[in-house]
Write an enzyme that holds these catalytic residues in place. Sequence first.
Site, short mmCIF file in Angstrom:
data_model
loop_
_atom_site.label_atom_id
_atom_site.label_comp_id
_atom_site.label_asym_id
_atom_site.label_seq_id
_atom_site.Cartn_x
_atom_site.Cartn_y
_atom_site.Cartn_z
N GLY A 68 0.73 -1.01 -0.11
CA GLY A 68 0.06 0.03 -0.17
C GLY A 68 0.80 1.27 -0.01
O GLY A 68 2.04 1.24 0.29
N GLY A 117 0.58 -5.08 0.48
CA GLY A 117 -0.61 -5.21 -0.30
C GLY A 117 -0.47 -5.91 -1.55
O GLY A 117 -1.30 -6.30 -2.19
N GLU A 140 5.66 -5.97 7.35
CA GLU A 140 4.90 -5.10 8.28
C GLU A 140 5.52 -4.74 9.77
O GLU A 140 5.49 -3.62 10.33
CB GLU A 140 3.51 -5.14 8.45
N ASP A 148 -1.38 -7.95 7.08
CA ASP A 148 -2.64 -7.84 6.65
C ASP A 148 -2.85 -8.48 5.41
O ASP A 148 -2.29 -9.27 4.93
CB ASP A 148 -3.22 -6.27 7.05
#
Length: 358
Positions: A68, A117, A140, A148
């Site tokens: 992301g 992402g 992360e 995630d």
Amino acid sequence: MTTTSEHVLLRTEGRAAYVTLNRPGALNALTHSMVHRIDAALTAWEHDPAVEHVVITGAGERGLCAGGDIRSIHEDARSSAGVASADFFRDEYRLNARIARYPKPYVAVMDGIVMGGGVGVSAHGTVRIVTERSRVAMPETGIGFVPDVGGTYLLGLAPGELGTHLALTGAAVGAADALLCGLADHHVPSALLPGLVADLARAPVHDVLARHVRPAPGGELAAWRGWIDHCYAADTVEEIVDRLLDSGVPAAKDAAVTLLAKSPTALKVTLAALRRARALGPLEHVLEQEYRVACAALSHPDLVEGIRAQVIDKDRTPRWSPTTLAEVGDEDVDRFFAPSGGRGLGLVTTVFPQEVPW
């Protein structure tokens, strides 16, 4: 001038529909508008009988997608309490779930860097292709965040404790190890990718794969299963670090040093999220949990500080709060999993299993 829509290039040819992530200067990092554009395209193609399969690739030479747009997340978390980022996560995770359940073959070309992402828009697909250039990771914890986009679901399914190792350290794996961990299905040499992508317009997926798939070059994780499975089976991050340091294995000691540089809070929340994910069942349930955790992380100081240190100022010296694992108590971890006032993804209508502690 590049418009927002040009950050995702769409076309159809023959049997195939093609998505190209087109922000090569940002390593194709995902923005909210890109997520919307991909989702709208999947809607149209799902109902188009001329489209037999969907293919996703990344523009440029460096990789499919680095994740992301964390610069935007940093600014939003600092200035607006993460409201826009929570909306982005909601739509991104819904897209991840859609990819996993897409009724037509979804072919992800995971060449080069595939992180965060980028894993979400590829590793949930029907056919996941890696190359000798692939570097797949969920990094992360290094920015004070947690895996995630369904990452805890995917890593929770990896053999033994390999997923725990990758989730906590954020280590990037090559083709063979991505295959071993279930993050990919096939290895195709990068030199053959242009032919594979073009052939998908003319032939069914299985026929194209038969012509292009080759054995993957060797990896590392299979040989490391002994110490990884032993060390990461511990109940706490502190005990994991102790086992790694006491193992006598240089690679294990390196992993311990890596862990001690990560956000202590992110490490403990990640371990809890991964263990809980294994009991939650379907991907949609895990994504609902990840959304709770991600929204909670937006208000924790480590996320802003981690992005600052790694991406904004690039001094690589984050000042975590708290600074040590011992200072992060169970109650601190539990806050990340607390009910979020009705805010969720709407992917499941049933409650979470009662045996999973909240």
